[in-house]
Scaffold this motif. Sequence first.
Motif, PDB file in Angstrom:
ATOM      1  N   ARG A 237     -17.949 -99.955-136.525  1.00 40.85           N
ATOM      2  CA  ARG A 237     -16.992 -98.548-135.512  1.00 40.85           C
ATOM      3  C   ARG A 237     -16.862 -99.267-134.101  1.00 40.85           C
ATOM      4  O   ARG A 237     -17.589-100.136-133.466  1.00 40.85           O
ATOM      5  CB  ARG A 237     -17.611 -97.260-135.287  1.00 40.85           C
ATOM      6  CG  ARG A 237     -16.863 -96.533-134.234  1.00 40.85           C
ATOM      7  CD  ARG A 237     -17.362 -95.103-134.202  1.00 40.85           C
ATOM      8  NE  ARG A 237     -17.945 -94.248-135.728  1.00 40.85           N
ATOM      9  CZ  ARG A 237     -17.592 -93.384-136.595  1.00 40.85           C
ATOM     10  NH1 ARG A 237     -15.888 -93.587-135.573  1.00 40.85           N
ATOM     11  NH2 ARG A 237     -18.463 -92.735-136.742  1.00 40.85           N
ATOM     12  N   GLY A 238     -15.367 -99.657-133.518  1.00 41.41           N
ATOM     13  CA  GLY A 238     -14.954 -99.523-132.323  1.00 41.41           C
ATOM     14  C   GLY A 238     -13.845-100.842-132.609  1.00 41.41           C
ATOM     15  O   GLY A 238     -14.874-101.747-132.840  1.00 41.41           O
ATOM     16  N   ALA A 239     -13.142-101.416-132.056  1.00 41.11           N
ATOM     17  CA  ALA A 239     -12.924-102.088-131.432  1.00 41.11           C
ATOM     18  C   ALA A 239     -13.609-103.371-130.661  1.00 41.11           C
ATOM     19  O   ALA A 239     -13.276-104.942-131.710  1.00 41.11           O
ATOM     20  CB  ALA A 239     -10.803-102.398-130.423  1.00 41.11           C
ATOM     21  N   ALA A 240     -14.363-103.072-130.080  1.00 40.48           N
ATOM     22  CA  ALA A 240     -15.188-104.639-129.396  1.00 40.48           C
ATOM     23  C   ALA A 240     -16.055-104.847-130.836  1.00 40.48           C
ATOM     24  O   ALA A 240     -15.861-106.347-130.761  1.00 40.48           O
ATOM     25  CB  ALA A 240     -15.581-103.701-128.180  1.00 40.48           C
ATOM     26  N   ASP A 241     -16.790-103.911-131.681  1.00 36.84           N
ATOM     27  CA  ASP A 241     -17.866-104.933-132.636  1.00 36.84           C
ATOM     28  C   ASP A 241     -16.222-104.833-133.456  1.00 36.84           C
ATOM     29  O   ASP A 241     -17.045-106.071-134.230  1.00 36.84           O
ATOM     30  CB  ASP A 241     -18.737-103.518-132.686  1.00 36.84           C
ATOM     31  CG  ASP A 241     -19.203-103.332-132.034  1.00 36.84           C
ATOM     32  OD1 ASP A 241     -19.585-104.003-131.252  1.00 36.84           O
ATOM     33  OD2 ASP A 241     -20.538-102.350-132.587  1.00 36.84           O
ATOM     34  N   ILE A 242     -15.492-104.966-133.715  1.00 37.62           N
ATOM     35  CA  ILE A 242     -14.470-106.071-134.993  1.00 37.62           C
ATOM     36  C   ILE A 242     -14.088-106.640-134.281  1.00 37.62           C
ATOM     37  O   ILE A 242     -15.030-107.489-135.244  1.00 37.62           O
ATOM     38  CB  ILE A 242     -13.501-104.821-135.593  1.00 37.62           C
ATOM     39  CG1 ILE A 242     -13.961-103.426-136.313  1.00 37.62           C
ATOM     40  CG2 ILE A 242     -12.418-105.180-136.422  1.00 37.62           C
ATOM     41  CD1 ILE A 242     -12.490-102.128-135.984  1.00 37.62           C
ATOM     42  N   GLY A 243     -14.198-106.985-133.337  1.00 36.91           N
ATOM     43  CA  GLY A 243     -13.546-108.149-132.677  1.00 36.91           C
ATOM     44  C   GLY A 243     -14.608-109.343-132.551  1.00 36.91           C
ATOM     45  O   GLY A 243     -14.684-110.838-132.886  1.00 36.91           O
ATOM     46  N   ARG A 244     -15.780-109.233-132.052  1.00 40.13           N
ATOM     47  CA  ARG A 244     -17.107-109.989-132.312  1.00 40.13           C
ATOM     48  C   ARG A 244     -17.231-110.108-133.992  1.00 40.13           C
ATOM     49  O   ARG A 244     -17.851-111.741-134.512  1.00 40.13           O
ATOM     50  CB  ARG A 244     -18.373-108.402-131.918  1.00 40.13           C
ATOM     51  CG  ARG A 244     -18.381-108.125-130.664  1.00 40.13           C
ATOM     52  CD  ARG A 244     -19.478-107.870-130.076  1.00 40.13           C
ATOM     53  NE  ARG A 244     -20.182-107.616-128.323  1.00 40.13           N
ATOM     54  CZ  ARG A 244     -19.366-106.393-128.287  1.00 40.13           C
ATOM     55  NH1 ARG A 244     -19.030-105.288-128.868  1.00 40.13           N
ATOM     56  NH2 ARG A 244     -18.932-105.767-126.116  1.00 40.13           N
TER      57      ARG A 244
END
Length: 343
Positions: A237-244
């Motif tokens: 969940r979350g754009a930041a975690d998907i980016g990671r």
Amino acid sequence: MTTAPAPAPPDLEPFRVELTGYAYRMLGSVFDAEDAVQETLLRAWRGRDGFDGRSSLRTWLYRIATNVCLDLLRGRSRRALPVNLDGPAAPVAGSLGTPAGDWVEPVPDSAVLPADPAELAVARESVRLAFVAALQHLPPRQRAVLILRDVLRWRADEVADLLDATVPAVNSALQRARATLAGVRAERRAGPDLDPVDRDLLDRYVDAFARYDVDALVALLRADAVQSMPPYRMWLRGAADIGRWLRGPGAGCRGSRLVRVAANGGPAVAQYRVDPAGGHRAFSITVLEAAGGRIARLNHFLEPRLFPRFGLPTRLDPRRADEFGPPGPSTPGRHDGGDAPAE
């Protein structure tokens, strides 16, 4: 590789698409739905001499299909999406675990959606992943009642006759099913699909992924976006975690080719990853859901056997790669499933 469904007798073949849509909503699996419809048509053909004409041929087929689906559901665990189960995980390889569970599967639009524009809008909404996953929370007979009454718009007395039940029993089952579904969908409702005026969102996703520009991909996501990857239970969940994830464990997707397809009433892409042996191999069917001009969910189904169901080969030979992807907004590669050879 799984084989395509065998043709039905000529007088029954026109019912295949609507019966597949019904069975898919009941079972949550395109493969199970195709098997159920094939069994339905086979039983109907074998038992055609016993059809007395007191009901329409369509009603008779739905009775058989319902019984087939109820038989298939007996004793089975509930299909789900990863977001229906545990909480989100950390974007690290250790969170992935091993493939496990029975998951709701995507379905090609061409397999389940009617050609009649007047019926298309309702049919689209009723094959959305979130709706089909929510249906799986219902007991099988309640599921059948709700689909027949609320999706297919059958009268209560017609459903009662099909299920060998009373009208009060059907109405009671429908009330209970609606209450359960309302609670489930309130907790797990996804955003609406791509707005017609914002179709370039999908084009930008395909372009960014083809270049594997993680910053550009993250910019297309809602801050609370969700990514899942059945058959793995993990979801993010979350754009930041998907980016990671994309910069770390997901970096093996660099160099992939994407082909646009249509699944579950909305936009989707088929992803081919680089094959060390040469060319590209089938990797995932990704169903996208959007809200507010941003991508809200990325449902990656890591299941190569789905590709033939979308009319796509399971490998892209280097000599044929340009035929399929990465397609631009107006170039070849937009597939709704049906005319590419399956290998």
